[in-house]
Structures are given as C-alpha cells and as structure tokens.
Design a protein around this motif. Structure first.
Motif, short mmCIF file in Angstrom:
data_model
loop_
_atom_site.label_atom_id
_atom_site.label_comp_id
_atom_site.label_asym_id
_atom_site.label_seq_id
_atom_site.Cartn_x
_atom_site.Cartn_y
_atom_site.Cartn_z
N ILE A 144 0.84 -1.20 0.00
CA ILE A 144 0.00 0.00 0.00
C ILE A 144 0.88 1.25 0.00
O ILE A 144 0.61 2.22 -0.73
CB ILE A 144 -0.95 -0.01 1.21
N ILE A 145 1.94 1.25 0.81
CA ILE A 145 2.86 2.39 0.84
C ILE A 145 3.49 2.60 -0.53
O ILE A 145 3.59 3.73 -1.04
CB ILE A 145 3.95 2.16 1.91
N THR A 146 3.93 1.51 -1.17
CA THR A 146 4.53 1.60 -2.49
C THR A 146 3.55 2.18 -3.49
O THR A 146 3.92 3.01 -4.34
CB THR A 146 4.99 0.21 -2.96
N PHE A 147 2.30 1.77 -3.40
CA PHE A 147 1.29 2.26 -4.35
C PHE A 147 0.97 3.73 -4.10
O PHE A 147 0.78 4.50 -5.06
CB PHE A 147 0.03 1.41 -4.23
N LEU A 148 0.91 4.13 -2.84
CA LEU A 148 0.65 5.54 -2.53
C LEU A 148 1.80 6.43 -3.00
O LEU A 148 1.59 7.59 -3.37
CB LEU A 148 0.45 5.71 -1.02
#
Length: 570
Positions: free
Chosen positions: A379-383
C-alpha cells in the motif's frame, strides 16, 4: 504524560502481531512475512511460476522489443536471436538466484543478510525500494494509457475531452484520467496475499494471450500477409561506429538487464514453491516460450498492420486507437479494441502488483519489521506513485528513465555476490536462526557490516559506470572502451564482483561459513526436507522434549539430545 501515553497507545495499535504458536515473532529483524515460510504457506505450483513470469512477458515492453533492435539497424533475424539468447540467460540467472528461496524458504530481504551483514543488507534493500517506487509509478502511468483506450472504446467522446491542465503540466486530462482509473482499479488487488495468486494468474494469462493471438490472426487475415517490416534486413549506417556483433552483444545485455530487478529478488517468490521442480518447470517454460512468442507476435502484428494502415505502429495503445478511428469507428471495432486493451491493462495491473507493489512491500518489511508487512508495504509503495508523479518522468525526464532502465549496472554485481557466496563459499548451507538476531550471529560480521561485499559490489560496477554516463548523456564521440564495457555490463558486473568477493574471502576468511542450525527453529521444513538438509524437525518431540520457543533459537543441542541429533542425522 498524556501525550506520551497516547504515543504508546498509538505505537501498540500499529505494531504487528504474530502467532507465537507459528513462530511468527515480531521484532527489529523479523515478522510473519520475513521468517522462513512454513509448509502451510508454500502454495505455488508450476502454473503459479509460469503465470508469474508470463505476466512479465505479456506486456507492452516485450511486445515492442523487436523494434528496439530494428531501429539500431539490425535485421529481423538478428533481433529475434537477441531475444532468444537473452531469454535463455534470464531463465538461467533466475533459477540460480532463486534456489536459496527454494531450499531455505527466505526471500531477498533476508537472503542478503548472510552476504552483506545484517545492517549492510540495507544497501541492496534501499536500491530495490527506490526501483519499486519509481517503476510502480511508471507502470501505473503506462497502464493508464490502456485504461484511456478502454474508456474511449465505450464512450468515443472521451478521446476529445477538453484539456483542463495548464501549459506547466506535462500531460493532458485524457492521460491523467486514465492514470487515476488504473490506480484505483489496481488498489483492491493489494489485499490478495501471494499465497492466493493462482486465480489472478490464470485469468490474466488466458485473457491476454488469447487477445494477442486473436489480434495477430485478425491483422494477418485483413492484410492477407505481412508488410515490408517482416523482411527487414541489416541496415546499419555506413558511418556507424559499431558492427552488428557489438550491437547484438549490447542487445543481449539490455535484454537480461531489463529483468535484472526480477532476477535479483527471485527468492521473494520462489520461497512460496510447494516443490523445487514446480519453480524450475514453470520458470523455464514461461521464460523461453511466453517471452519469445510475445515478441514474435508483436513483430508479426506490427508488420501486418503496416499493410493495413500504411504505417508501422509498435505501441499497442496507438495502434488500438487507429483501429477504432479514435472512437469514431464501428461498434464491432470498438468492442474488439475494448477486449484487447482491457486484457493488456489487466496484465499490466497484475504485473505491477507482483513485480513492484508486493516486492516493494517485502522490501519495506525488511526495513521496518515491527510495523510493515507485505500488505502495508504494498500500500505504501502504491501511494508513493502520487509522490513520484510519473507524468513528470514519462513526458519530461527521458534521461532519468534511461538511467533506471540501465540500473542492472548496479544489480548485476549484487547477483554475482549472491551466487558466489551461496554456492561456492557457503556450499548452499545457511544458519537460519542467525539471520534474525545480532547477538552472537555469524552474519553480524563487523558491527553488522561485511566490508567484503561492499568492496566487491563497487568493483563490479566501477568499470561500467563510465559507459552508462556517456550513453545516457548521449555524448557524440564517447570513448570506445567505455561503451564496449557498458555493452557487456551485466556479465562483467556479475563475474567481477563474484571473483573479487571470492578472493577477499580467501584472503580474509570468515569462520563457520557453512554452518546450519541443529534444529528446525521455525518449523520451516517438512520431515523429508529436514532429513535431507540434516536438521531435527521442530515437531519431533523425541529429540526436542524440554526445548521450546526462544530456547531453541539460542541453544546448542548437547548431552543426550546432542547424541540423539547425531543418531538422527546418521
């Protein structure tokens, strides 16, 4: 005091919790997604690996690969030769590096600890995280172009949407809406754990492969054959500084380097294999069959479309828009384009999730084990895509993208160190319990740093970095030796770093390099695996009565149990 209490409460609420019964301790070096995977989580069969490597081939970049070599003046046969040889090397290197994950069931994040040292392992980890952030954003942008084509196929007026961005924004409303749609449609898939990827792989591979074949057959049928592109011969300019041999060498190097990131962290996914043969069969067949066929199909389709439209369209979104006349075509044309573009978009979506988001999640878990697992890291990578702003990179910073594409200059030396350390120095033996602690750990070296790995890594990319710089700067008359070294950067970096690392370990030996745990500390192995490796299974109460939990991790089996262990291994 109240603020401190709130901070403590917040810290406790966001910290990860593991199942102690499953040995999922959570601390500075370990959490559920970093420990060696137990048999219950190893669910990948041969098709999972076939699908994993297929989605790395069923994409826009691989479709357009022949164009890369044809524009340099090489012939169609030479271009396909590069692709075939490159795919053979990719299959070989992938299997070589992923074998540690197959045997010990640890990923890239943990695998590097025994080569670099527990703290120095952050060096390769941070590089991988940087690549994951940027390539995730770029892939979202490329997928957004396909989503924009899908939207146009449904609502033709979308192709004529007014651009509401000012001149300082290096994109259009049309492109940006596609990016937003792709990003939001991708997000729910981040909640799927890697153990459950079989169905998405099946859907993606079936949809996209059928679509590609149908597209090629349609183009050949309508054109009644292929255009002049198919018969392209060698057309290297007379004043070129490079012969066909050097261009082929550079092409092979580029072919391997394009998937170097996936090769480097191969153990992140190979550890999910239910059996070693599944990885070998799935990976090799997909690399050699799917990887080669997609490039061939792209070449044939572009050549046939040349006859239909009088121009060569290598980029699928461009050709799809032409096929439906920018949305003004018939309903049949728009339906066909929607099916094709949706298949490409869904493949790009899951390729990005596996290769960048999930891989980024695993890497981030290695940095912050107490707070980040695979899902949170993904999720962090996608954000981070919104921070990276891919519209700036794609439309402006072409040099920056070229540098990223050449990052194998730094990755190949890492791969060389990993291969030398695991196969030659450690003889495929790893002490798992020492990978998750600093006290009395064989892999702590000097303050958590193995200087031998750092030195060997620098020696690996030192000779080729100059060629990378002059190539990216597009110097008109670069020093020929620098460019020649760069054209062989992957193989040079791999073998130099492997050799230097081996020599440094001979000159400055590390004690106990080939030690393993006496006991299967984490319940990692089946009874058959434990016997083959030579460790006592954690579930074997005959030998482990009275030893449990943390005591196992730090104890040395001795006395009666030590004798029993010797009898067991014998």
């Amino acid at each position: 005091m109240a603020i401190r209490q709130r901070f403590v409460a917040l810290n406790e609420s966001v910290r990860l919790r593991g199942d102690a019964a499953q040995h999922e301790q959570t601390d500075a070096w370990s959490n559920r997604d970093l420990i060696p995977l137990p048999p219950s989580r190893r669910t990948w069969g041969w098709f999972n690996f076939f699908g994993f490597w297929s989605i790395a081939s069923l994409n826009l970049a691989n479709w357009q690969t022949p164009n890369t070599y044809l524009t340099q003046g090489l012939s169609v046969r030479q271009a396909m030769l590069i692709i075939v040889v490159g795919r053979v090397f990719i299959a070989m290197f992938s299997t070589l590096i992923a074998w540690a994950g197959l045997k010990w069931h640890v990923g890239f994040t943990v695998q590097n600890r025994y080569s670099w040292g527990l703290r120095a392992s952050y060096i390769p980890l941070l590089q991988r995280i940087l690549l994951n952030f940027i390539w995730n954003a770029v892939q979202c942008w490329n997928g957004g172009r396909l989503c924009a084509v899908c939207i146009t196929a449904i609502w033709p007026s979308f192709a004529r949407i007014e651009n509401t961005f000012g001149p300082d924004m290096p994109t259009t409303t049309y492109e940006f809406v596609g990016f937003v749609v792709f990003w939001f449609l991708s997000t729910p898939f981040l909640w799927i754990r890697p153990e459950n990827f079989r169905i998405p792989f099946l859907v993606v591979c079936t949809w996209c492969s059928v679509g590609m074949l149908a597209w090629m057959i349609w183009a050949l049928t309508v054109a009644k054959g292929v255009g002049p592109l198919w018969n392209t011969g060698q057309q290297i300019p007379a004043g070129s500084s490079w012969s066909s041999s050097w261009l082929i060498m550079a092409g092979i190097n580029q072919s391997i380097g394009s998937l170097a990131a996936g090769i480097t962290n191969g153990s992140d996914f190979s550890r999910y294999a239910s059996a070693r043969r599944h990885y070998v069969i799935g990976t090799i067949t997909s690399c050699l069959i799917t990887g080669i066929l997609v490039s061939l199909i792209g070449l044939v389709t572009a050549a046939a479309a040349q006859k239909i439209y009088g121009e060569v369209y290598w980029n699928p979104p461009d050709l799809l828009m032409v096929m439906m006349d920018n949305g003004n075509g018939s309903s049949k044309a728009r339906a066909g384009v929607f099916f094709l573009s949706a298949g490409f978009a869904f493949t790009a979506m899951f390729e990005n999730i596996c290769g960048n988001a999930i891989a980024g999640g695993i890497d981030l878990a290695g940095l912050f084990p107490r707070y980040v697992d695979i899902r949170r890291g993904a999720i962090i990578t996608f954000l981070a895509a919104w921070i990276v702003q891919p519209w700036q990179l794609i439309n402006r910073a072409t040099t920056f993208i070229a540098v990223l594409s050449s990052f194998s200059v730094f990755l190949a030396p890492m791969i060389g160190i990993m291969a030398c350390d695991y196969y030659i120095l450690r003889k495929r033996r790893v002490r798992l319990s020492h990978l998750y602690r600093t006290e009395d750990s064989t892999y702590y070296f000097w303050k958590g740093i193995n200087w031998r790995a750092i030195s060997a890594w620098i020696c690996g990319w030192g000779p080729t970095i100059g060629g990378l710089v002059v190539t990216v700067r597009m110097d008109p008359s670069p020093p020929r030796p620098l460019v020649q070294l760069y054209y062989m950067a992957f193989l040079i970096g791999f073998f130099i770093s492997a050799t230097v690392f081996y020599v440094l370990n001979l000159a400055f030996p590390v004690p106990d390099m080939n030690q393993i745990d006496d006991v299967d500390v984490y319940g990692t192995f089946t009874a058959e695996e434990a016997r083959r490796i030579g460790v006592v299974p954690l579930s074997d109460n005959t030998f482990l009565d009275g030893i449990n939990g943390p005591e196992i991790q730090t104890s040395v089996v001795s006395g009666e149990k030590g004798q029993a262990l010797q009898d067991y291994n014998a």
